[in-house]
Write a protein that holds these residues in place. Structure first.
Motif, short mmCIF file in Angstrom:
data_model
loop_
_atom_site.label_atom_id
_atom_site.label_comp_id
_atom_site.label_asym_id
_atom_site.label_seq_id
_atom_site.Cartn_x
_atom_site.Cartn_y
_atom_site.Cartn_z
N LEU A 535 -26.79 -13.50 0.95
CA LEU A 535 -27.85 -13.58 -0.07
C LEU A 535 -27.73 -12.38 -1.27
CD1 LEU A 535 -31.04 -14.48 2.05
CD2 LEU A 535 -29.41 -16.08 0.47
N GLY A 536 -27.46 -11.09 -0.70
CA GLY A 536 -27.12 -10.31 -1.73
C GLY A 536 -25.79 -10.36 -2.60
N LEU A 537 -24.73 -10.94 -1.98
CA LEU A 537 -23.61 -11.42 -2.54
C LEU A 537 -23.81 -12.45 -3.76
CD1 LEU A 537 -20.53 -11.07 -3.18
CD2 LEU A 537 -20.36 -12.75 -1.10
N LEU A 538 -24.86 -13.41 -3.30
CA LEU A 538 -25.02 -14.67 -4.01
C LEU A 538 -25.55 -14.03 -4.97
CD1 LEU A 538 -24.77 -17.65 -4.15
CD2 LEU A 538 -27.27 -17.62 -3.21
N ALA A 539 -26.62 -13.23 -5.07
CA ALA A 539 -27.55 -12.84 -6.14
C ALA A 539 -26.60 -11.97 -7.09
CB ALA A 539 -28.44 -11.78 -5.60
N ILE A 540 -25.70 -11.05 -6.82
CA ILE A 540 -25.00 -10.36 -7.81
C ILE A 540 -23.88 -11.32 -8.32
CG2 ILE A 540 -23.04 -8.87 -7.76
CD1 ILE A 540 -24.25 -7.24 -5.42
N PHE A 541 -23.44 -12.21 -7.51
CA PHE A 541 -22.41 -13.22 -8.03
C PHE A 541 -23.12 -14.19 -9.12
CE2 PHE A 541 -19.57 -16.90 -6.97
CZ PHE A 541 -18.26 -16.16 -7.55
N VAL A 542 -24.31 -14.56 -8.89
CA VAL A 542 -24.84 -15.31 -9.89
C VAL A 542 -25.31 -14.60 -11.21
CG1 VAL A 542 -27.05 -16.91 -10.37
CG2 VAL A 542 -25.80 -17.10 -8.27
N VAL A 543 -26.00 -13.32 -11.14
CA VAL A 543 -26.14 -12.69 -12.14
C VAL A 543 -25.05 -12.33 -13.03
CG1 VAL A 543 -27.25 -10.51 -12.71
CG2 VAL A 543 -28.21 -11.94 -11.17
N LEU A 544 -23.93 -11.90 -12.51
CA LEU A 544 -22.69 -11.42 -13.14
C LEU A 544 -21.74 -12.54 -13.78
CD1 LEU A 544 -21.95 -8.36 -11.13
CD2 LEU A 544 -23.21 -8.53 -13.06
N GLY A 545 -22.06 -13.80 -13.17
CA GLY A 545 -21.03 -14.67 -13.28
C GLY A 545 -21.30 -15.62 -14.82
N VAL A 552 -28.13 -20.57 -21.34
CA VAL A 552 -28.34 -20.58 -19.85
C VAL A 552 -28.40 -21.56 -18.94
CG1 VAL A 552 -30.13 -19.36 -18.54
CG2 VAL A 552 -29.32 -18.29 -20.50
N ARG A 553 -29.07 -22.96 -19.70
CA ARG A 553 -29.52 -23.93 -18.97
C ARG A 553 -28.30 -24.36 -18.05
NH1 ARG A 553 -33.05 -29.11 -20.55
NH2 ARG A 553 -32.52 -30.31 -18.73
N PRO A 554 -27.15 -24.86 -18.92
CA PRO A 554 -26.03 -25.50 -18.08
C PRO A 554 -25.49 -24.55 -17.10
CG PRO A 554 -25.55 -25.74 -20.50
CD PRO A 554 -26.70 -24.57 -20.45
N TYR A 555 -25.55 -23.26 -17.24
CA TYR A 555 -24.86 -22.45 -16.23
C TYR A 555 -25.94 -22.38 -14.96
CZ TYR A 555 -24.00 -18.04 -14.04
OH TYR A 555 -23.76 -17.04 -12.67
N VAL A 556 -27.13 -22.30 -15.28
CA VAL A 556 -28.04 -22.39 -14.04
C VAL A 556 -27.92 -23.72 -13.45
CG1 VAL A 556 -30.59 -22.70 -13.18
CG2 VAL A 556 -29.79 -20.84 -15.04
N ALA A 557 -27.80 -24.65 -14.04
CA ALA A 557 -27.25 -26.02 -13.47
C ALA A 557 -26.34 -26.31 -12.69
CB ALA A 557 -27.60 -27.12 -14.66
N SER A 558 -25.10 -25.71 -13.08
CA SER A 558 -24.09 -25.59 -12.36
C SER A 558 -24.31 -24.79 -11.02
CB SER A 558 -22.81 -24.94 -13.08
OG SER A 558 -23.25 -23.46 -13.32
N ALA A 680 -14.74 -20.42 -14.81
CA ALA A 680 -13.64 -20.88 -14.40
C ALA A 680 -13.79 -21.43 -12.72
CB ALA A 680 -12.28 -20.06 -14.43
N PRO A 681 -13.10 -22.17 -12.21
CA PRO A 681 -12.97 -23.07 -10.97
C PRO A 681 -13.02 -21.90 -9.87
CG PRO A 681 -11.41 -24.27 -12.34
CD PRO A 681 -11.66 -23.16 -13.19
N PRO A 682 -12.42 -20.57 -10.00
CA PRO A 682 -12.71 -19.76 -8.96
C PRO A 682 -13.98 -19.25 -8.68
CG PRO A 682 -10.50 -19.21 -10.05
CD PRO A 682 -11.27 -20.20 -10.70
N PHE A 683 -14.80 -19.38 -9.66
CA PHE A 683 -16.25 -18.84 -9.41
C PHE A 683 -17.01 -19.70 -8.57
CE2 PHE A 683 -20.53 -19.47 -10.64
CZ PHE A 683 -21.35 -17.91 -10.68
N TYR A 684 -16.81 -21.06 -8.69
CA TYR A 684 -17.45 -22.04 -8.26
C TYR A 684 -16.98 -22.53 -6.78
CZ TYR A 684 -19.74 -22.82 -12.64
OH TYR A 684 -20.42 -22.87 -13.56
N TRP A 685 -15.62 -22.15 -6.69
CA TRP A 685 -14.98 -22.06 -5.34
C TRP A 685 -15.69 -21.19 -4.43
CZ3 TRP A 685 -11.05 -25.46 -3.92
CH2 TRP A 685 -10.48 -25.27 -2.80
N GLY A 686 -15.97 -19.95 -5.05
CA GLY A 686 -16.61 -18.80 -4.01
C GLY A 686 -17.90 -19.23 -3.77
#
Length: 731
Positions: A535-545, A552-558, A680-686
């Motif tokens: 959960l910590g990694l996910l929060a950092i990942f989402v905030v910095l990604g 913002v809206r398309p990013y949050v939707a993704s 880019a795709p690596p972000f969503y792969w992770g």
């Protein structure tokens, strides 16, 4: 084509490595910890994408870098196995058992992330190769384990990523070819030289017993998809050998000359007590292991014994002792059925005077993409119904376990018959011995008819056991209140310090007795140790990604879209696995069929993803899942009498639509990434990998607390969320 073959080989090896580790971890640690291997695999694939995303400015994507990472991935598999061999498990070595397999999967995830990043315009066909490789890996692992064993299989699987590296970049071909030759040579000499032989950890019974008994030695070792079995000789007679399942649970192969007269004395054994009430009966023994219960049944007067053993290695090991073991499994009065017990009893039309289950457990981990759901269907209320229906009018169901099991067994019987009728048919006894090294065993009997007064008087006179429940004569608390109607079953359950409610097929966790959720404290800590960092990694990942200066809206939707796909896929897959295990009867066989079908069909779905709108693909999965949640519990029991081939065909037919539709949303969404607000795709792969780990844990908790029907509905809800988010992501 070379690129697609390389992706195919990476995921093929990844699936084999993943499932192979679950078998090795079951044999070296505890079956409970086998989930580490699969969770680490999911985490590693995802972290590979995270690393590539975080280093996107330093790690410029090239095929040469992908080839080098694949080469390192192959090397890391060998290093991982070497570390497991060099450091037999102790609690202080747990970080090694977590980190060692994590590194190979991270490297493989990085390689795949780079490939998908550089070729996202062909994401659909690459994802097809990805899923096809994983599908064939799931199918091949069963045969490879049986043919080569766990250690040799992992050494041989290294050849696949080495081949992928050679295909990705010419400059590494010499290294890849040389590495493949070395790996094959070491693999085929491993059995003789023992360079990579896994040793059970100090917590395992086999290692403790051999240290405590000088002169014992391992004479046979075999692997298959169910377990690793070691035959250890040198224990006192009449034991020919002690057969250890995954180095812990054990059963004895006993010396016998094959003559019934020479084993009549077993009538006086504690295990022989139930047969005094069913002289000359036809007996069914589920999970006979080394055959002690078969000998007791024959020596106590059973005219015929039918044994149902799921693990072919167990039968093979006992048969190797031949005449020294009385040719036990080749006698005319012993019929051997290789099958899972619940599945057999649901398919046969025969009736038995005694149905005997003596300490039958499925310790082999059955896991796919998530935590090990290790419980089986032998001790559910529906199983009791099946046993009860297959008793003769005078027959007895006999279950031998420990005293702590009695509350759950009584609850199942009361749920089946009601407290009044159950009180007339239940007898429970506890052995008159109690030493730390040899605790007393408990016998639970459920008779088709009420016990007579003469029988209960005889039982009270048995000197080998103390009564716990004897109809009309004795009942320990709280059963005295339950059977005298002073308390209801719900009241007894509420007042118990442990979970003692009846167990049903929808949540077959018979051994999950710790409050509040049924998870042991150690497992709760292990899950928390996974979830909190995730959960910590996910929060950092989402905030910095999020790309700077973009909406913002398309990013949050993704984030919602790809996160829901990761969690939803795992929930649907694990729930299907539990349902289909009952249908097919062989847990690992079911796993192979499930993964092969879903991943293979998913590959086809990926190739066709451009033809189906994303929203409709997600809603189709949600609809299939919701339908299955209500239909499968009613549909599957009706199919059990069919032949295995027909049941396999039905299972494939049921799973293929899931796979076809599940394979569409991910590659279709991936094609939209790398532009505008979408990284880019690596972000969503992770992101997908991290959410798969969280989703697997959530599925386990949901199944324990609410049942698999709720778990499947939760997976379907994830796909509904993905469908909603897909529209906002495209804007």
């Amino acid at each position: 084509m070379a690129l697609h073959i390389a992706v195919f080989l990476i995921t093929l090896s990844g699936l084999i490595f993943e499932i192979g580790l679950t078998r090795i971890y079951s044999a070296t640690i505890w079956y409970h910890f086998a989930f580490i291997a699969v969770s680490v695999a999911l985490l590693g694939w995802g972290l590979g994408g995270v690393v590539v995303h975080l280093l996107r400015r330093q790690l410029i994507p090239t095929m040469e870098k992908a080839a080098l990472l694949t080469l390192l991935y192959a090397s890391a598999i060998v290093v991982c196995l070497w570390l497991i061999v060099q450091f037999p498990f102790r609690f202080e070595f747990l970080p090694i058992y977590f980190i060692a397999p994590l590194v190979p999967f991270v490297l493989a995830g990085m390689a795949l992330s780079l490939i998908f990043h550089m070729h996202r315009e062909t994401a659909s066909t690459l994802y097809f190769a990805d899923l096809l490789g994983a599908a064939l890996g799931a199918l091949a692992v069963t045969f490879l384990l049986e043919a080569f064993g766990g250690e040799t299989m992992l050494l041989l699987v290294v050849v696949a990523p080495l081949g992928a590296s050679a295909l990705l970049a010419r400059q590494y071909r010499k290294f890849a070819v040389a590495g493949a030759i070395v790996a094959v040579v070491i693999a085929f000499s491993n059995e003789r030289m023992g360079l990579f032989r896994v040793i059970p950890g100090t917590l395992k019974a086999m290692r403790r017993h051999m240290q405590e008994t000088p002169g014992t030695r391992v004479t046979q070792t075999g692997w298959n998809a169910y377990s690793r079995i070691d035959a250890v000789e040198g224990f006192p007679p009449p034991n020919l050998a002690r057969l250890y399942i995954d180095s812990d649970a054990w059963t004895n192969a006993q010396q016998w000359d094959g003559r019934l007269d020479s084993i009549r004395y077993v009538r006086n054994w504690y295990r022989g007590l139930p047969f005094r009430l069913a002289s000359g009966a036809e007996t069914l023994v589920i999970g006979p292991g080394g055959g002690s219960d078969v000998i007791v049944a024959l020596g106590s007067g059973s005219r015929k014994v039918t044994v149902v053993e799921m693990n072919p290695l167990m039968l093979q090991f006992v048969r190797r002792y031949g005449e020294r073991a009385g040719n036990l499994y080749d006698r005319p009065d012993v019929e051997v059925i290789q099958s899972e017990g619940r599945n057999f009893i649901s398919r046969t039309e025969r009736r038995f005077g005694v149905i005997f289950l003596g300490f039958v457990d499925t310790w082999a981990s059955v896991a796919s993409g998530g935590l090990s759901l290790s419980e089986n269907y032998l001790y559910t209320t529906e199983a009791f119904q099946a046993y009860y229906d297959h008793l003769t009018s005078d027959g007895i169901l006999v279950i031998m376990r420990w005293g702590v099991d009695l509350p759950r067994l009584v609850s199942n019987a009361v749920a089946l018959l009601g407290a009044d009728e159950a009180s007339k048919r239940i007898v429970a006894l506890i052995e008159k011995r109690n030493t730390p090294d040899d605790p007393p065993q408990m016998i639970f009997m459920l008779r088709k008819r009420p016990f007579s007064e003469e029988e209960t008087a005889e039982i009270m006179g048995w000197t080998e056991a103390n009564p716990l429940i004897v109809p009309g004569r004795h009942a320990e608390p709280p059963y005295d209140d339950l059977f005298s109607s002073r308390k209801t079953l719900d009241q007894v359950i509420a007042e118990s310090p442990r979970r003692v409610n009846p167990v049903f097929d929808d949540s077959p966790f018979y051994f999950a007795t710790e409050r509040p959720w049924g998870m042991p404290h150690q497992m709760r800590l292990a899950l928390a140790g996974l979830v909190v960092p995730m959960l910590g990694l996910l929060a950092i990942f989402v905030v910095l990604g999020k790309p700077m200066g973009k909406p913002v809206r398309p990013y949050v939707a993704s984030i919602v879209y790809f996160g829901s796909l990761g969690a939803g896929f795992i929930a649907v897959e694990l729930t299907l696995l539990q349902h289909l295990t009952l249908l097919l009867g062989h847990p690992i066989f079911t796993l192979s069929i499930l993964l092969f079908t879903i991943l293979g069909a998913g590959g086809i779905g990926s190739a066709l993803s451009g033809r189906v709108p994303t929203r409709w693909a997600c809603l189709a999965v949600a609809g299939l899942g919701a339908t299955a949640a209500f239909a499968l519990p009613r549909f599957i029991p009706a199919l059990l009498p069919l032949a295995l081939g027909a049941r396999v065909a039905i299972a494939v037919t049921l799973m293929a639509p899931f796979g076809l539709m599940i394979g569409m949303p991910f590659p279709r969404g991936l094609r939209q990434t790398g532009q505008g607000s979408l990284p880019a795709p690596p972000f969503y792969w992770g992101l997908n990998g991290v959410m798969s780990v969280i989703g697997s844990i959530g599925t386990v908790v949901a199944a324990l607390v609410f049942g698999f029907q709720v778990a499947m509905l939760a997976g379907s809800a994830c796909y509904v969320l993905a469908a909603v988010a897909s529209g906002a992501m495209e804007q």
